[in-house]
Each structure stands twice: as structure tokens, then as C-alpha cells.
Design a protein around this motif. Structure first.
Motif, PDB file in Angstrom:
ATOM      1  N   CYS A  11      95.404  51.345  39.406  1.00  0.00           N
ATOM      2  CA  CYS A  11      95.550  52.522  38.540  1.00  0.00           C
ATOM      3  C   CYS A  11      97.015  52.945  38.442  1.00  0.00           C
ATOM      4  CB  CYS A  11      94.708  53.674  39.075  1.00  0.00           C
ATOM      5  SG  CYS A  11      92.924  53.425  38.890  1.00  0.00           S
ATOM      6  N   ALA A  12      97.717  52.897  39.581  1.00  0.00           N
ATOM      7  CA  ALA A  12      99.131  53.283  39.586  1.00  0.00           C
ATOM      8  C   ALA A  12      99.946  52.361  38.682  1.00  0.00           C
ATOM      9  CB  ALA A  12      99.671  53.258  41.012  1.00  0.00           C
ATOM     10  N   LYS A  13      99.661  51.062  38.748  1.00  0.00           N
ATOM     11  CA  LYS A  13     100.381  50.114  37.891  1.00  0.00           C
ATOM     12  C   LYS A  13     100.067  50.356  36.419  1.00  0.00           C
ATOM     13  CE  LYS A  13     100.760  46.376  41.287  1.00  0.00           C
ATOM     14  NZ  LYS A  13     100.364  44.989  41.635  1.00  0.00           N
ATOM     15  N   LEU A  14      98.802  50.650  36.130  1.00  0.00           N
ATOM     16  CA  LEU A  14      98.408  50.932  34.744  1.00  0.00           C
ATOM     17  C   LEU A  14      99.112  52.171  34.212  1.00  0.00           C
ATOM     18  CD1 LEU A  14      96.654  50.347  32.274  1.00  0.00           C
ATOM     19  CD2 LEU A  14      94.827  51.684  33.355  1.00  0.00           C
ATOM     20  N   VAL A  15      99.153  53.217  35.028  1.00  0.00           N
ATOM     21  CA  VAL A  15      99.851  54.441  34.629  1.00  0.00           C
ATOM     22  C   VAL A  15     101.328  54.150  34.393  1.00  0.00           C
ATOM     23  CG1 VAL A  15     100.608  56.713  35.417  1.00  0.00           C
ATOM     24  CG2 VAL A  15      98.241  56.002  35.743  1.00  0.00           C
ATOM     25  N   GLY A  16     101.932  53.329  35.268  1.00  0.00           N
ATOM     26  CA  GLY A  16     103.335  52.973  35.096  1.00  0.00           C
ATOM     27  C   GLY A  16     103.594  52.276  33.773  1.00  0.00           C
ATOM     28  N   VAL A  17     102.693  51.367  33.403  1.00  0.00           N
ATOM     29  CA  VAL A  17     102.815  50.666  32.118  1.00  0.00           C
ATOM     30  C   VAL A  17     102.695  51.650  30.959  1.00  0.00           C
ATOM     31  CG1 VAL A  17     101.729  48.981  30.591  1.00  0.00           C
ATOM     32  CG2 VAL A  17     102.011  48.456  33.017  1.00  0.00           C
ATOM     33  N   LEU A  18     101.739  52.563  31.055  1.00  0.00           N
ATOM     34  CA  LEU A  18     101.544  53.554  29.994  1.00  0.00           C
ATOM     35  C   LEU A  18     102.756  54.471  29.861  1.00  0.00           C
ATOM     36  CD1 LEU A  18      97.801  54.565  30.578  1.00  0.00           C
ATOM     37  CD2 LEU A  18      98.748  53.231  28.670  1.00  0.00           C
ATOM     38  N   VAL A  19     103.316  54.882  30.991  1.00  0.00           N
ATOM     39  CA  VAL A  19     104.498  55.752  30.961  1.00  0.00           C
ATOM     40  C   VAL A  19     105.668  55.042  30.303  1.00  0.00           C
ATOM     41  CG1 VAL A  19     106.254  56.852  32.404  1.00  0.00           C
ATOM     42  CG2 VAL A  19     103.834  57.174  32.931  1.00  0.00           C
ATOM     43  N   ARG A  20     105.892  53.778  30.654  1.00  0.00           N
ATOM     44  CA  ARG A  20     106.998  53.019  30.039  1.00  0.00           C
ATOM     45  C   ARG A  20     106.770  52.859  28.540  1.00  0.00           C
ATOM     46  NH1 ARG A  20     106.569  50.159  34.940  1.00  0.00           N
ATOM     47  NH2 ARG A  20     105.226  48.565  33.990  1.00  0.00           N
ATOM     48  N   TRP A  21     105.515  52.596  28.146  1.00  0.00           N
ATOM     49  CA  TRP A  21     105.206  52.434  26.728  1.00  0.00           C
ATOM     50  C   TRP A  21     105.409  53.740  25.974  1.00  0.00           C
ATOM     51  CZ3 TRP A  21     101.719  54.419  23.189  1.00  0.00           C
ATOM     52  CH2 TRP A  21     101.601  53.715  21.992  1.00  0.00           C
ATOM     53  N   LEU A  22     104.960  54.839  26.555  1.00  0.00           N
ATOM     54  CA  LEU A  22     105.111  56.143  25.913  1.00  0.00           C
ATOM     55  C   LEU A  22     106.580  56.545  25.836  1.00  0.00           C
ATOM     56  CD1 LEU A  22     102.090  58.101  27.450  1.00  0.00           C
ATOM     57  CD2 LEU A  22     102.356  57.335  25.079  1.00  0.00           C
ATOM     58  N   THR A  23     107.365  56.194  26.847  1.00  0.00           N
ATOM     59  CA  THR A  23     108.798  56.486  26.818  1.00  0.00           C
ATOM     60  C   THR A  23     109.471  55.743  25.676  1.00  0.00           C
ATOM     61  OG1 THR A  23     108.860  56.860  29.210  1.00  0.00           O
ATOM     62  CG2 THR A  23     110.952  56.350  28.125  1.00  0.00           C
ATOM     63  N   GLN A  24     109.111  54.463  25.512  1.00  0.00           N
ATOM     64  CA  GLN A  24     109.670  53.683  24.412  1.00  0.00           C
ATOM     65  C   GLN A  24     109.258  54.258  23.056  1.00  0.00           C
ATOM     66  OE1 GLN A  24     111.812  50.787  24.752  1.00  0.00           O
ATOM     67  NE2 GLN A  24     111.937  51.861  26.706  1.00  0.00           N
ATOM     68  N   LEU A  25     107.995  54.667  22.951  1.00  0.00           N
ATOM     69  CA  LEU A  25     107.529  55.274  21.704  1.00  0.00           C
ATOM     70  C   LEU A  25     108.260  56.579  21.430  1.00  0.00           C
ATOM     71  CD1 LEU A  25     105.530  55.288  19.334  1.00  0.00           C
ATOM     72  CD2 LEU A  25     103.893  56.463  20.831  1.00  0.00           C
ATOM     73  N   HIS A  26     108.465  57.372  22.474  1.00  0.00           N
ATOM     74  CA  HIS A  26     109.202  58.640  22.363  1.00  0.00           C
ATOM     75  C   HIS A  26     110.607  58.384  21.817  1.00  0.00           C
ATOM     76  CE1 HIS A  26     110.683  62.628  23.753  1.00  0.00           C
ATOM     77  NE2 HIS A  26     111.763  61.955  24.078  1.00  0.00           N
ATOM     78  N   LEU A  27     111.324  57.416  22.375  1.00  0.00           N
ATOM     79  CA  LEU A  27     112.683  57.100  21.930  1.00  0.00           C
ATOM     80  C   LEU A  27     112.685  56.580  20.492  1.00  0.00           C
ATOM     81  CD1 LEU A  27     114.027  55.324  25.152  1.00  0.00           C
ATOM     82  CD2 LEU A  27     114.612  57.621  24.341  1.00  0.00           C
ATOM     83  N   PHE A  28     111.705  55.758  20.158  1.00  0.00           N
ATOM     84  CA  PHE A  28     111.620  55.209  18.804  1.00  0.00           C
ATOM     85  C   PHE A  28     111.417  56.311  17.769  1.00  0.00           C
ATOM     86  CE2 PHE A  28     108.780  53.868  15.373  1.00  0.00           C
ATOM     87  CZ  PHE A  28     109.606  52.972  14.720  1.00  0.00           C
ATOM     88  N   LEU A  29     110.468  57.213  18.019  1.00  0.00           N
ATOM     89  CA  LEU A  29     110.161  58.270  17.051  1.00  0.00           C
ATOM     90  C   LEU A  29     111.347  59.204  16.853  1.00  0.00           C
ATOM     91  CD1 LEU A  29     106.499  59.103  18.105  1.00  0.00           C
ATOM     92  CD2 LEU A  29     107.254  57.811  16.097  1.00  0.00           C
ATOM     93  N   TYR A  30     112.020  59.580  17.942  1.00  0.00           N
ATOM     94  CA  TYR A  30     113.201  60.425  17.798  1.00  0.00           C
ATOM     95  C   TYR A  30     114.345  59.666  17.134  1.00  0.00           C
ATOM     96  CZ  TYR A  30     111.828  64.758  20.088  1.00  0.00           C
ATOM     97  OH  TYR A  30     111.253  65.970  20.364  1.00  0.00           O
ATOM     98  N   GLY A  31     114.381  58.347  17.325  1.00  0.00           N
ATOM     99  CA  GLY A  31     115.443  57.558  16.710  1.00  0.00           C
ATOM    100  C   GLY A  31     115.376  57.540  15.196  1.00  0.00           C
ATOM    101  N   ILE A  32     114.159  57.585  14.640  1.00  0.00           N
ATOM    102  CA  ILE A  32     114.019  57.548  13.182  1.00  0.00           C
ATOM    103  C   ILE A  32     113.980  58.948  12.572  1.00  0.00           C
ATOM    104  CG2 ILE A  32     112.822  55.334  13.283  1.00  0.00           C
ATOM    105  CD1 ILE A  32     110.200  56.819  12.727  1.00  0.00           C
ATOM    106  N   LEU A  33     113.900  59.988  13.406  1.00  0.00           N
ATOM    107  CA  LEU A  33     113.763  61.353  12.885  1.00  0.00           C
ATOM    108  C   LEU A  33     114.913  61.770  11.958  1.00  0.00           C
ATOM    109  CD1 LEU A  33     111.892  63.814  13.008  1.00  0.00           C
ATOM    110  CD2 LEU A  33     113.226  64.638  14.958  1.00  0.00           C
ATOM    111  N   PRO A  34     116.187  61.455  12.265  1.00  0.00           N
ATOM    112  CA  PRO A  34     117.269  61.882  11.361  1.00  0.00           C
ATOM    113  C   PRO A  34     117.175  61.306   9.956  1.00  0.00           C
ATOM    114  CG  PRO A  34     118.148  61.303  13.506  1.00  0.00           C
ATOM    115  CD  PRO A  34     116.727  60.848  13.496  1.00  0.00           C
ATOM    116  N   ALA A  35     116.479  60.204   9.780  1.00  0.00           N
ATOM    117  CA  ALA A  35     116.303  59.655   8.439  1.00  0.00           C
ATOM    118  C   ALA A  35     115.272  60.434   7.641  1.00  0.00           C
ATOM    119  CB  ALA A  35     115.895  58.184   8.522  1.00  0.00           C
TER     120      ALA A  35
END
Length: 266
Positions: A11-35
Motif C-alpha cells: 500500500c505504501a508503494k502504491l501511495v508513493g506512485v500515486l503521489v509522484r503521478w499527482l505531482t507530475q500532473l500538478h506541475l503539468f496543469l500549472y505549466g499550461i495555465l499561462p496559455a
């Protein structure tokens, strides 16, 4: 127990994967926001960002947790380009770090910021140290200062990169002539590209180019525009980009220190 430990580990490993994925998604969405958002909406987001940031200053976070001294590059600027007594305008003053340190060195300081919370903290600390700093709540892009009233302007932190749009940054530089005395000096700080190019940043650029072809997208968008937690930032890709932007605005470069991220203009 071994079975339970195995389940917990999985479960801990799964949560870690989800956190990394959500972090990447967070950075991606904010990256395109100025456009997607025009400059006025980006500035509104930033104002909310700073209002929330300074809500905790001096209440939940003790003032002793903050640094109240000048940085090394700021000390260098004072030695090489500025001299008291003179009036200096600090734009984006925040909690008053630079303003108080400058007042201690004999400058007459006008400290301006859009967020009231930070200015209240700065004013209280200035009063406790008996320092003559005038704190003003206003948008630094409007420059509510009398004509030819200050010898120096310090754009605090990374505030130059926080102005959305090349044309607006250049217009702001030109407007500074009204408040500076003849021969006055402007010191500004900016953000440079330090992060490596990754698959995420390349995907963000591809999506941004597609968004810019849509009706209603941000016509002032530039490569290097990004957001982090609602805070807009233009990241300068190279020294030539910054030099061209400044000189085209009619300013004269006295010094440009690219690695430390500051420029001195007249």
C-alpha cells in the motif's frame, strides 16, 4: 504479521506512485495555465497567493523564523551602485526584509506591496526598531509615487519575472522614468532557467502550442511562462532574451549578472 507487513508495504508503494503521478500532473496543469489565462487573471491569482501567504506571518509563524538581512548580491549592489542618504523605493516589499535593512544603512525607504498582511508585519517591526520606513499598499505596476521623487528603485525578489507579458514588463520599465530622479538607478531581480529539460516539460510545451491556436487563449504568452501554486513566473531562457527586452524598453544596462539573477539599470 508477515502478511500484514507485506500488505502495508504494498500500500505504501502504491501511495508513493500515486503521489509522484499527482505531482507530475500538478506541475503539468500549472505549466499550461499561462496559455489559458490573460495577464489580468494571472495577476489576480498572484494577489490571492500573496494574501494567503502573509496571513500566517507574525501569527502562526514567529517573526524570528524570517531572515531580516540583505543577501550577498544586494550587499554588493549597495557597495558598487548605491549611496545614502537617498530615497529608495522597494517594490514587492513583502514583510520588509530589504526595506528595514536599507533603513538601517541610512536610506529613506518607501516600501510598497499589494498584500496588506506583509506590510502590517513590516510596519510593526520597523516601529519596534525605530526605523523610518513608509509602508504603502498598492500594485507596483501602477507606481503611485510622485514624479522625480526617488533616487533608487529596488524590485524585490523575483518580481520582474512575475509581471505577465513582455510588452507589459517593457511598459513598466518605461513608466519608471516618471518617479526616478534624473540619473536614477533601478535594480531588478529575475528568474533564469535552471531546471533540466524533461519529458514533462516537452509535453507541456506541445500542449501549450496547441492551446495557443484556440480562440480566447492568452495572446501575450511567451515560451518560459509558467505557474507554481497560482504564482505566475516568466523564466528567462538565456541572457540575450533579457538584454534585448531591457534595451528595447529604452533602459541602459549598467550591470547584468546573469548567474545571480540581477540587473542594474539607468
Amino acid at each position: 504479521m508477515p502478511l500484514l507487513a507485506l500488505i502495508v508495504t504494498g500500500c505504501a508503494k502504491l501511495v508513493g506512485v500515486l503521489v509522484r503521478w499527482l505531482t507530475q500532473l500538478h506541475l503539468f496543469l500549472y505549466g499550461i495555465l499561462p496559455a489559458l489565462l490573460p495577464p489580468d487573471r494571472l495577476r489576480t491569482l498572484m494577489r490571492r497567493y500573496y494574501d494567503l501567504s502573509y496571513e500566517q506571518a507574525g501569527t502562526r509563524i514567529p517573526l524570528t523564523a524570517y531572515s531580516w538581512s540583505l543577501e550577498t548580491w544586494e550587499e554588493r549592489i549597495l557597495t558598487q551602485h548605491l549611496s545614502p542618504p537617498a530615497t529608495i523605493l522597494v517594490l514587492g516589499a513583502g514583510l520588509g526584509r530589504e526595506s528595514l535593512a536599507l533603513a538601517q544603512r541610512g536610506y529613506r525607504v518607501l516600501a510598497l506591496d499589494v498584500a496588506r498582511g506583509g506590510l502590517i508585519v513590516g510596519a510593526r517591526r520597523a516601529a519596534s526598531l525605530h526605523l523610518p520606513v513608509t509602508f504603502i499598499q498598492a500594485d507596483f505596476l501602477t507606481l503611485p509615487v510622485q514624479a522625480a521623487s526617488v533616487a533608487y528603485v529596488l524590485l524585490s525578489g523575483v518580481m520582474y519575472s512575475a509581471v505577465p507579458g513582455r510588452a507589459q514588463r517593457q511598459a513598466w520599465l518605461r513608466s519608471l522614468r516618471t518617479c526616478l530622479t534624473p540619473g536614477g538607478t533601478l535594480v531588478l531581480n529575475y528568474v533564469i532557467a535552471r531546471e533540466p529539460d524533461t519529458a514533462l516539460t516537452r509535453m507541456s510545451r506541445r500542449c501549450t502550442r496547441a492551446i495557443l491556436s484556440w480562440p480566447g487563449s492568452n495572446p501575450t504568452y511567451q515560451d518560459g511562462d509558467t505557474c507554481t501554486n497560482d504564482h505566475f513566473m516568466h523564466v528567462f531562457r538565456d541572457e540575450h532574451e533579457l538584454r534585448t527586452e531591457i534595451t528595447e524598453a529604452g533602459a541602459t544596462l549598467i550591470e547584468l549578472h546573469w548567474p545571480d539573477g540581477y540587473a542594474v539599470l539607468s
